[in-house]
Design a protein around this motif. Sequence first.
Motif, PDB file in Angstrom:
ATOM      1  N   SER A  83      -5.142 -36.723   6.386  1.00  0.00           N
ATOM      2  CA  SER A  83      -5.320 -36.863   7.834  1.00  0.00           C
ATOM      3  C   SER A  83      -4.352 -35.966   8.586  1.00  0.00           C
ATOM      4  N   LEU A 142      -4.652 -40.216   1.486  1.00  0.00           N
ATOM      5  CA  LEU A 142      -5.470 -40.204   2.698  1.00  0.00           C
ATOM      6  C   LEU A 142      -4.642 -39.899   3.934  1.00  0.00           C
ATOM      7  N   SER A 143      -3.406 -40.371   3.977  1.00  0.00           N
ATOM      8  CA  SER A 143      -2.567 -40.051   5.134  1.00  0.00           C
ATOM      9  C   SER A 143      -2.177 -38.576   5.132  1.00  0.00           C
ATOM     10  N   SER A 169      -3.835 -48.168  -5.210  1.00  0.00           N
ATOM     11  CA  SER A 169      -4.058 -48.231  -3.763  1.00  0.00           C
ATOM     12  C   SER A 169      -2.950 -47.544  -2.973  1.00  0.00           C
ATOM     13  N   LEU A 170      -1.720 -47.600  -3.466  1.00  0.00           N
ATOM     14  CA  LEU A 170      -0.630 -46.915  -2.767  1.00  0.00           C
ATOM     15  C   LEU A 170      -0.817 -45.406  -2.843  1.00  0.00           C
ATOM     16  N   VAL A 228      -5.162 -38.437  -3.725  1.00  0.00           N
ATOM     17  CA  VAL A 228      -6.336 -39.313  -3.679  1.00  0.00           C
ATOM     18  C   VAL A 228      -6.966 -39.426  -5.061  1.00  0.00           C
ATOM     19  N   LEU A 257      -3.611 -43.838  -3.250  1.00  0.00           N
ATOM     20  CA  LEU A 257      -4.776 -43.528  -2.429  1.00  0.00           C
ATOM     21  C   LEU A 257      -4.409 -43.505  -0.947  1.00  0.00           C
ATOM     22  N   ALA A 258      -3.620 -44.454  -0.505  1.00  0.00           N
ATOM     23  CA  ALA A 258      -3.201 -44.508   0.903  1.00  0.00           C
ATOM     24  C   ALA A 258      -2.331 -43.303   1.266  1.00  0.00           C
TER      25      ALA A 258
END
Length: 58
Positions: free
Chosen positions: A44, A40-41, A33-34, A16, A36-37
């Motif tokens: 999670s 975040l996954s 953005s990739l 992140v 960051l995604a």
Amino acid sequence: MDKNVIRIFILGFIWVIAGIVMSVSKENSGNGSLLLAIGLSIESVALMLFFWKKINKK
């Protein structure tokens, strides 16, 4: 907390932070953005593992 959950969370946090740094430092806003995604996954997944282990202990 379990050591594996902490390691997964730290790995996601690094992704992140890398995504945020890439978005801020580059001219295009979509560069990080990739990352960051992905981060975040991963975080999670760490959160789900944390709650899964808490539920199974009871």
